[in-house]
Design a protein around this motif. Structure first.
Motif, short mmCIF file in Angstrom:
data_model
loop_
_atom_site.label_atom_id
_atom_site.label_comp_id
_atom_site.label_asym_id
_atom_site.label_seq_id
_atom_site.Cartn_x
_atom_site.Cartn_y
_atom_site.Cartn_z
N PHE A 180 0.83 -1.21 0.00
CA PHE A 180 0.00 0.00 0.00
C PHE A 180 0.87 1.27 0.00
O PHE A 180 0.39 2.35 0.32
N GLY A 181 2.15 1.12 -0.34
CA GLY A 181 3.05 2.27 -0.42
C GLY A 181 3.82 2.50 0.87
O GLY A 181 3.37 2.14 1.96
N GLY A 182 5.03 3.06 0.74
CA GLY A 182 5.88 3.32 1.91
C GLY A 182 6.62 2.07 2.33
O GLY A 182 6.41 0.99 1.80
N ASN A 211 -3.07 6.65 0.93
CA ASN A 211 -1.61 6.55 0.75
C ASN A 211 -1.19 6.88 -0.68
O ASN A 211 -0.20 7.58 -0.90
N GLU A 212 -1.93 6.32 -1.63
CA GLU A 212 -1.56 6.47 -3.03
C GLU A 212 -2.82 6.76 -3.85
O GLU A 212 -3.46 5.84 -4.36
N GLN A 250 -12.86 5.60 1.69
CA GLN A 250 -12.73 4.67 2.82
C GLN A 250 -11.41 3.90 2.76
O GLN A 250 -10.78 3.66 3.77
N ASP A 251 -11.01 3.49 1.55
CA ASP A 251 -9.85 2.60 1.43
C ASP A 251 -8.55 3.32 1.82
O ASP A 251 -8.21 4.34 1.22
N PHE A 311 1.58 -5.15 4.13
CA PHE A 311 0.49 -4.22 3.79
C PHE A 311 0.57 -3.04 4.77
O PHE A 311 1.64 -2.48 4.94
N LEU A 312 -0.52 -2.69 5.43
CA LEU A 312 -0.50 -1.53 6.33
C LEU A 312 0.36 -1.79 7.58
O LEU A 312 0.53 -2.94 7.98
#
Ligand code: GLC
Ligand code: MG
Length: 532
Positions: A146-148, A380-381, A374-375, A165-166
């Protein structure tokens, strides 16, 4: 002889529980809502319902962050509601498949609370903890999906934990036998309650490189792609040790009989098919997302189908997916006219089809206003979020399309009054009717459900043609991927020998007179040899 195992002949229907049917007016779908709609699924003619996660969760990733693997989040109901759902489903001969999320838990899971408390915690080694790099930064270059960075430093102990993921979804350490045993108990908990199988979330992620080597840069990376694509996931996923883990899961299911193990796997065909395992000891169905990822034209799809068929190991049963809660809606991607072609393709290829709720009524991309996002991935992106394909099911023209008497958690599509189940179920020309007819034909003809497949040569670049056959029946499917009429002249003499069993265009006559066959714009045809 036709193989009659249910998960080979049957069709899977995915329900995203937040969005299927709300029963208590909180604007969020729930288990009782799903139970209420089982008659619909039986009427439609699917065989199994896969339900995305409903376990207790802080909902950082809408249930894919599990805080208790053996419960039901109050938002969705209770274990009693779940038992009732299974009983009602089985009464209608519908199988129930659960979403098993073994790669990571929620940070709120008691295991992680314990694990992060100290370096000597008994659960420390249940997760993946590493010292900082010499410069104090993350232990390696792995990126979150999810980025980062995929590593977060935890102040309590000064170490980093890994999360594919998160940061709210720490990865479990599947090299630890205690983790495996605990997760096997989770499978048994649900198997004992009568579930018919599992869709295993990100199964190819479970094992990581023992040495945590850096992933290599991806030479094909372009700036519009999600950040995860900057590197090729060579060391963070798809490791050889995964096959032992899967074989152990299979062994847990084995004593229960005909239960199915489906793996969520985003890999190219040649790696994907490895997940059938040596001697088919892997997952029963490695989810095949190639139709989602292949350009929508007859040549590309035909090539894909043949390549996939050729790559299957002996005895490996194929499967096809057009959409899910992580991917843009098929009707958004190919357009309303081609959505019928997509339906006919999905339900006539050889292999188990998985339908995503709402695709059968042609739900398309639902734009989400910024204040209703919501997502977490969208935050994030921006542009990568999955809310547009997770909007509520549209049942009828009552307020909120019959989904909820409360304000839905995501907006409905603007055409809800005109696009819903109630309207389409009585309309002979609707997409829903087409889906229902196709599902009916799969039950009527074993040639379609479990029969063989043969690609037919086609001189027309806009038409994909193939045959399905068993000892009694030969069916021919011709799909016009273009928005203009196309003539098919090279696949045999059609006049007399073949009869139309189904057309996406309901006004087509059932008999064929010419040797050449003209397909209408966006038309799909299913022909049967003989009986005219
Ligand atoms: C899978 C799920 C997706 C989720 C991710 C992390 O890809 O389908 O929705 O965000 O795993 O659990
Ligand atoms: Mg509700």
């Amino acid at each position: 002889m036709a193989d009659t195992v249910w998960w080979k002949s049957g069709t899977v229907y995915q329900v995203y529980p937040r969005s299927f049917q709300d029963s208590d007016g909180d604007g969020i779908g729930d288990l009782r809502g799903i139970t209420r709609r089982l008659d619909y699924l039986a009427w439609l003619g699917v065989d199994a319902v896969w339900i995305s996660p409903f376990y207790p969760s802080p909902m950082a990733d809408f249930g894919y962050d599990v805080a208790d693997y053996c419960g039901v989040d109050p938002l969705f109901g209770t274990l009693e509601d779940f038992d009732a759902l299974v009983a009602e489903a089985h009464f209608r001969r519908l199988k129930v498949i659960l979403d098993f999320v073994p790669n990571h838990t929620s940070i709120a899971h008691p295991w992680f609370v314990d694990s992060r408390a100290s370096r000597t915690s008994p659960k420390r080694n249940w997760y993946i903890w590493r010292d900082p790099a010499p410069d104090g930064g993350p232990p390696n270059n792995w990126i979150s999906n999810f980025g980062g960075p995929a590593w977060s430093r935890d102040a309590a102990t000064g170490q980093y934990y890994y999360h594919a993921f998160l940061r709210e979804q720490p990865d479990l350490n599947w090299r630890n036998p205690e983790v495996r045993a605990a997760m096997h108990d989770v499978l048994r908990f649900w198997l004992d309650r009568g579930v018919d199988g599992f869709r295993v979330d990100v199964i190819w992620h479970l094992m990581k490189d023992e040495g945590f080597r850096d992933n290599p840069a991806n030479p094909g990376f372009t700036s519009g792609q999600a950040e995860i694509n900057r590197f090729t996931q060579v060391y963070s996923a798809d490791r050889p040790e995964i096959f032992d883990v899967i074989a152990e899961m299979r062994a847990v299911l084995a004593p229960y009989g005909d239960r199915v193990l489906i793996g969520e796997i985003y890999l190219p065909v040649e790696r994907l098919v490895a997940y059938y395992g040596a001697d088919l000891a892997g997952v029963d169905l490695p989810f095949n997302f190639q139709l989602i990822q292949t350009p929508w034209n007859a040549r590309s799809v035909a090539e894909l189908v043949v390549a996939y068929e050729d790559a299957l190991p002996p005895g490996g049963w194929p499967n096809w997916v057009l959409g899910n809660h992580d991917q843009p809606r098929i009707a958004a991607r190919v357009g309303a006219a081609q959505a019928s072609i997509a339906a006919m393709l999905l339900l006539t290829l050889r292999g188990t089809p998985t339908l995503y709720y709402g695709d059968e009524i042609g739900l398309a991309h639902v734009p989400i206003p910024p204040d209703r996002v919501q997502d977490p991935w969208e935050r994030n992106e921006p542009g990568h979020g999955r809310d547009p394909e997770r909007t509520p099911m549209q049942w009828d023209d009552s307020p909120n399309a019959g989904f909820s008497v409360g304000e839905p958690w995501l907006p409905l599509s603007a055409d809800a009054v005109a696009r819903n189940v109630e309207l389409q179920c009585d309309d002979a020309r609707s997409l829903l009717t087409l889906y229902r007819r196709l599902l009916r034909l799969r039950r009527d003809y074993t040639a379609l459900s479990t029969g063989g497949f043969r690609s037919l040569p086609s001189s027309n670049a806009f038409v994909f043609a193939y045959e399905r056959h068993d000892a009694d029946t030969t069916l021919r499917i011709l799909l016009n991927f273009s928005a203009s009429p196309q003539t098919v002249s090279d696949t045999g003499a059609y006049g007399g020998a073949w009869t139309v069993l189904l057309s996406t265009h309901t006004d087509r006559a059932s008999s064929l007179h010419a040797n050449d066959l003209v397909l209408e714009a966006n038309e799909g045809l299913m022909l049967i040899r003989g009986w005219s």
